[in-house]
Design an enzyme around this catalytic site. Structure first.
Site, PDB file in Angstrom:
ATOM      1  N   CYS A 157     -12.785 -13.087 -16.802  1.00 33.07           N
ATOM      2  CA  CYS A 157     -14.115 -12.993 -15.897  1.00 33.07           C
ATOM      3  C   CYS A 157     -14.876 -13.996 -16.318  1.00 33.07           C
ATOM      4  CB  CYS A 157     -14.785 -11.828 -16.541  1.00 33.07           C
ATOM      5  SG  CYS A 157     -13.825 -10.359 -16.346  1.00 33.07           S
ATOM      6  N   HIS A 286     -24.474 -12.397 -18.110  1.00 32.72           N
ATOM      7  CA  HIS A 286     -23.229 -11.901 -17.785  1.00 32.72           C
ATOM      8  C   HIS A 286     -23.183 -10.381 -17.287  1.00 32.72           C
ATOM      9  CE1 HIS A 286     -18.705 -11.635 -17.342  1.00 32.72           C
ATOM     10  NE2 HIS A 286     -18.610 -10.723 -18.572  1.00 32.72           N
ATOM     11  N   HIS A 321     -18.833  -6.278 -10.757  1.00 25.78           N
ATOM     12  CA  HIS A 321     -18.310  -7.222 -11.454  1.00 25.78           C
ATOM     13  C   HIS A 321     -17.148  -7.774 -10.894  1.00 25.78           C
ATOM     14  CE1 HIS A 321     -16.955  -9.939 -14.419  1.00 25.78           C
ATOM     15  NE2 HIS A 321     -16.705  -9.134 -15.232  1.00 25.78           N
TER      16      HIS A 321
END
Lengths: 389, 268
Positions: A157, A286, A321
């Site tokens: 990620c 994040h 996400h």
């Protein structure tokens, strides 16, 4: 030498292009839908899905309908094309591409594999030719007519944020004169079930930094920025003044209680930019919405910023996400926030969590001089980028 | 400052018992074949976890990643109709699993990155390390590569016609410790990592890159050792083993439908 941002391109559940994405962020309108409509899966879970089929995407890109292209590459082509056009640079000059992805062509492979599992001589090979990560990068480069050095990065990620860092190095040492950097990832049954098996998907809309957060919503998209040396760009969006890649070295998927990796990436990026914590006007966190990530990130932010924490927002409450793409999409969002002077409102936030890190709840107009963007991933990867006016 | 190879080994060179290289039994048990292959090579290359802890950056590379775990999870998703899935193969399917494991085992908080660029993956990782060392951004870097053969990938690649004319499939892991300073025990210097944007012949390499007539040019070792994305790392490993002091060696590789890559080495 200064590295500047000269072009932006983005595709997410908020739509195609910076205009559509910016409008949604300003209006506080998220793009997460209650269940997948295009991805074929039996899972009824919220996702940040771009509401266009592959056939429609190919039409927009003027690609032949019969051509087999992974959705990851299609999303990447849209965003990279926009970024390149926005920068105004000639693709035939020494322009490179550092792309990133975590699923690559898995959206096609999973179709191939269902047939292949029944009989190893079955399954259309065209559906597995784009399996590897490089295939999407090569397709994007070819589509944009790029001639320069190109590579692909995959650090889960934090991938796109790392692609941005590596692009800077290639400019600094004159291997390239301009570079398109970022990432792309499509939704796939593989990743949706992967995160489900880890029990970190929220059955409801994700709630970054909320006490009741129960996981992330998976999203898809692509985000690219164009980087150049400052002397080659007259009117840049922003300067990329700091960055750092650090490893948490704690657990393969979870982050450490003290947020060591995140602490290191934020402090190292600040020190590279020669900035103090109080110089940061906004943190694009994040903030995945998983209990573990948000707690650790909050602890790390408190360690870096003490009692004077700047406004924070995780735009994953808008897009879900988007894995490898997230660092690229959020770099675009960070620069848009700076250019248009606003901090987006966090969506779905109700109750502060134990660490009392309260995100920005109303869209706020503000002059943003320095914006921090965090991207963390499996394997302990923690990357922080700093954009400055 | 330069880019010197202090040590380079392949998975074939690992002699130390895996129980010493990876002391934790639970960690060992969970590891897939490629993970064990790559991580043991990395630890052996650094001569233990303690020295590994102090490298400034860990740069890994792989063309296809952890294929066996990716396939295992995919088979479960399809076979179990998306129900009751074990997350371990999903966790270990990510391309940076090896890099992450190395950092985790050695508690290394430095830069950690993974290149996944088909037949250029290893060369891209090497270029990154080369730049960092030359520019003084790092002093010691661990660079490595890994790719594994699985039955399914072998079947698919055969169906695609990759292994005609006696070309075999291949696999392996290679790790190298690179330093910016020339210290005792360094085996070779990397002079350049180049990407010529075309397919080069041996003559092209000589004309463009050789500094003298006695330069050795090594072309496409994959035709003998097996064809897999990070095969150039094996070629580099073998070349360093046989290089003589002062000798210049050019390694040129062209495979899997990509343009050539060139590594220029000098024996120390």
């Amino acid at each position: 030498m200064e590295i500047v941002v000269s072009g932006l391109g983005v595709v997410s559940a908020l739509g195609i292009g910076t205009d559509a994405n910016l409008a949604s962020l300003l209006a506080g309108q998220g793009g997460i839908s209650p269940r997948p409509a295009i991805l074929s899966t039996g899972n009824v879970l919220p996702v940040g899905e771009l509401q266009l089929t592959n056939r429609e995407l190919k039409e927009i890109l003027s690609l032949p309908a019969a051509q087999t292209v992974s959705r990851t590459a299609l999303l990447g082509m849209l965003a990279a094309r926009e970024a390149l056009k926005d920068s105004g640079i000639d693709p035939k000059s020494n322009v490179g591409l550092i792309s990133s992805t975590s699923v690559g062509g898995m959206d096609l492979t999973e179709h191939f594999f269902a047939d292949f599992m029944d009989n190893p001589s079955k399954g259309r090979l065209s559906q597995v030719r784009m399996h590897d990560c490089a295939a999407s990068t090569m397709a994007i480069g070819e589509y944009c007519g790029l001639k320069g050095y190109s590579t692909t990065i995959s650090t889960a990620c934090s991938s796109a944020a790392n692609a941005i860092i590596k692009g800077c190095n290639l400019l600094k040492y004159h291997i390239l004169d301009a570079v398109i950097v970022g990432g792309c990832d499509a939704l796939s049954a593989f990743t949706l079930n992967g995160f489900k098996s880890l029990m970190i998907l929220d059955r409801d809309y994700c709630k970054p930094f909320d006490a009741g957060r129960a996981g992330l919503n998976l999203g898809e998209g692509a985000g690219y920025i164009v980087l150049q040396r400052s002397e080659d760009c007259l009117n840049p969006y922003a300067r990329l003044t700091g960055y750092a890649n650090a490893n948490d070295a704690y657990h393969q998927t979870a982050s450490s209680p003290q947020g060591e990796g995140a602490f290191l990436s934020m402090t190292r990026a600040l020190s590279m930019a020669r900035l103090q914590p109080e110089d940061i006007d906004y943190i694009n966190a994040h903030g995945t919405g998983t209990p573990n990530n948000d707690l650790t990130e909050a602890v790390a932010i408190q360690r870096v910023f003490g009692n004077s924490i700047p406004p924070i927002c995780s735009t994953k409450s808008y897009t879900g996400h988007t894995l490898a793409a997230s660092g690229g999409i959020e770099a675009v969002f960070a620069v848009l926030s700076m250019k248009h002077g606003f901090v987006p409102a966090e969506l779905n936030f109700h109750i502060p969590m134990e660490h009392q890190l309260i995100p920005n709840l109303q869209m706020k107009k503000a002059d943003l001089r320095n914006v921090m963007s965090n991207s963390f991933g499996f394997g302990g990867n923690c990357t922080t980028l700093l954009f400055s006016k | 400052m330069g880019c010197y190879i202090r040590n380079i080994i392949s998975d074939d060179d690992v002699r130390t018992d895996i129980k010493l290289l990876i002391p934790e039994a639970t960690v060992r048990r969970r590891m897939s074949r490629v993970l064990k292959m790559a991580v043991t090579t990395a630890v052996e290359c650094c001569q233990g976890l303690e020295r590994m802890a102090t490298v400034d950056a860990i740069i890994t590379s792989t063309g296809y990643g952890c294929l066996a775990d990716s396939e295992k999870f995919l088979r479960n998703v399809i076979g179990n109709q998306e129900k009751l899935l074990n997350p371990t193969p999903f966790i270990q399917s990510t391309f940076n699993t090896v890099g992450g494991q190395i950092a985790l085992l050695s508690h290394n908080h430095g830069e950690n990155i993974t290149y996944v660029n088909r037949a250029h993956s290893f060369e891209d990782a090497l270029l990154d390390a080369f730049i960092q060392l030359q520019e003084g951004e790092s002093r010691r870097i661990l660079v490595g590569s890994f790719d594994e053969i699985t039955e399914s990938a072998d079947t698919i690649l055969h169906r695609m016609g990759l292994f005609r004319k006696g070309i075999k499939n291949g696999e392996g892991a290679v790790f190298a410790e690179l330093t910016s300073d020339l210290t005792e025990g360094c085996q070779a210097e990397i002079l350049r990592v180049a990407f010529p944007h075309r397919v080069c012949t041996e003559e092209d390499c000589r004309v463009a890159y050789a500094s003298g007539t006695d330069t050795k040019v090594i072309m496409n070792t994959w035709t003998r050792t097996g064809c897999y994305p990070t095969v150039t790392s094996r070629s580099l490993c073998d070349s360093v083993r046989h290089i003589e002091s002062g000798e210049e060696v050019i390694i040129c590789n062209t495979c899997l439908g990509m343009n050539s890559t060139v590594i220029i080495l000098k024996g120390l």
